[in-house]
Design a protein around this motif. Structure first.
Motif, PDB file in Angstrom:
ATOM      1  N   ARG A  88       0.829  -1.202   0.000  1.00  0.00           N
ATOM      2  CA  ARG A  88       0.000   0.000   0.000  1.00  0.00           C
ATOM      3  C   ARG A  88       0.872   1.263   0.000  1.00  0.00           C
ATOM      4  N   ARG A  89       1.922   1.268   0.827  1.00  0.00           N
ATOM      5  CA  ARG A  89       2.822   2.425   0.857  1.00  0.00           C
ATOM      6  C   ARG A  89       3.507   2.616  -0.494  1.00  0.00           C
ATOM      7  N   SER A  90       3.891   1.523  -1.127  1.00  0.00           N
ATOM      8  CA  SER A  90       4.555   1.585  -2.423  1.00  0.00           C
ATOM      9  C   SER A  90       3.622   2.174  -3.478  1.00  0.00           C
ATOM     10  N   ARG A  91       2.376   1.712  -3.502  1.00  0.00           N
ATOM     11  CA  ARG A  91       1.394   2.245  -4.461  1.00  0.00           C
ATOM     12  C   ARG A  91       1.144   3.727  -4.209  1.00  0.00           C
ATOM     13  N   LYS A  92       1.043   4.101  -2.940  1.00  0.00           N
ATOM     14  CA  LYS A  92       0.791   5.497  -2.594  1.00  0.00           C
ATOM     15  C   LYS A  92       1.965   6.367  -3.025  1.00  0.00           C
ATOM     16  N   ALA A  93       3.179   5.892  -2.781  1.00  0.00           N
ATOM     17  CA  ALA A  93       4.360   6.655  -3.165  1.00  0.00           C
ATOM     18  C   ALA A  93       4.433   6.817  -4.686  1.00  0.00           C
ATOM     19  N   SER A  97       4.268  10.411  -6.682  1.00  0.00           N
ATOM     20  CA  SER A  97       5.395  10.840  -7.509  1.00  0.00           C
ATOM     21  C   SER A  97       4.959  11.093  -8.962  1.00  0.00           C
ATOM     22  N   GLY A  98       3.852  10.530  -9.349  1.00  0.00           N
ATOM     23  CA  GLY A  98       3.348  10.700 -10.701  1.00  0.00           C
ATOM     24  C   GLY A  98       2.516  11.954 -10.884  1.00  0.00           C
TER      25      GLY A  98
END
Length: 99
Positions: A88-93, A97-98
């Motif tokens: 979840r943190r990876s998807r949010k990051a 960033s996009g």
């Protein structure tokens, strides 16, 4: 099945009463001076009768059993939670960033 018993009986036979409540699902209405005072029943009986789980939770439990997830250890559960949080943190990051 609910049985009426006196407070004296409840006091002197509490262990036996508890065993019957747990093992047989018996309920005991304890009377003091001929008046109903308390009800003795197992926790499982209480939950089933007075606080049943919502349908969505029962469906979730059944799904977990069908998929063998009810056999997970606490260590495995913690690992699953950690992995889900990391994902979840990876998807949010990535989404931040996009922008």
């Amino acid at each position: 099945m609910t049985r009426k018993i006196s407070a004296l009986t409840a006091r002197t036979q509490l262990g036996q009463i508890m065993n019957r409540a747990i093992e047989s699902g018996d309920r005991f209405l304890v009377e003091r001076n001929g008046e109903p005072a308390v009800l003795i029943l197992s926790v499982a009986d209480y939950i089933k009768t007075f606080a049943p789980p919502p349908d969505w939770l029962v469906e979730s439990w059944n799904s977990a059993k069908r998929h063998g997830l009810d056999k997970l250890t606490m260590k495995e559960i913690d690992a699953e939670i950690t992995a889900a949080r990391r994902q979840r943190r990876s998807r949010k990051a990535k989404s931040e960033s996009g922008r």
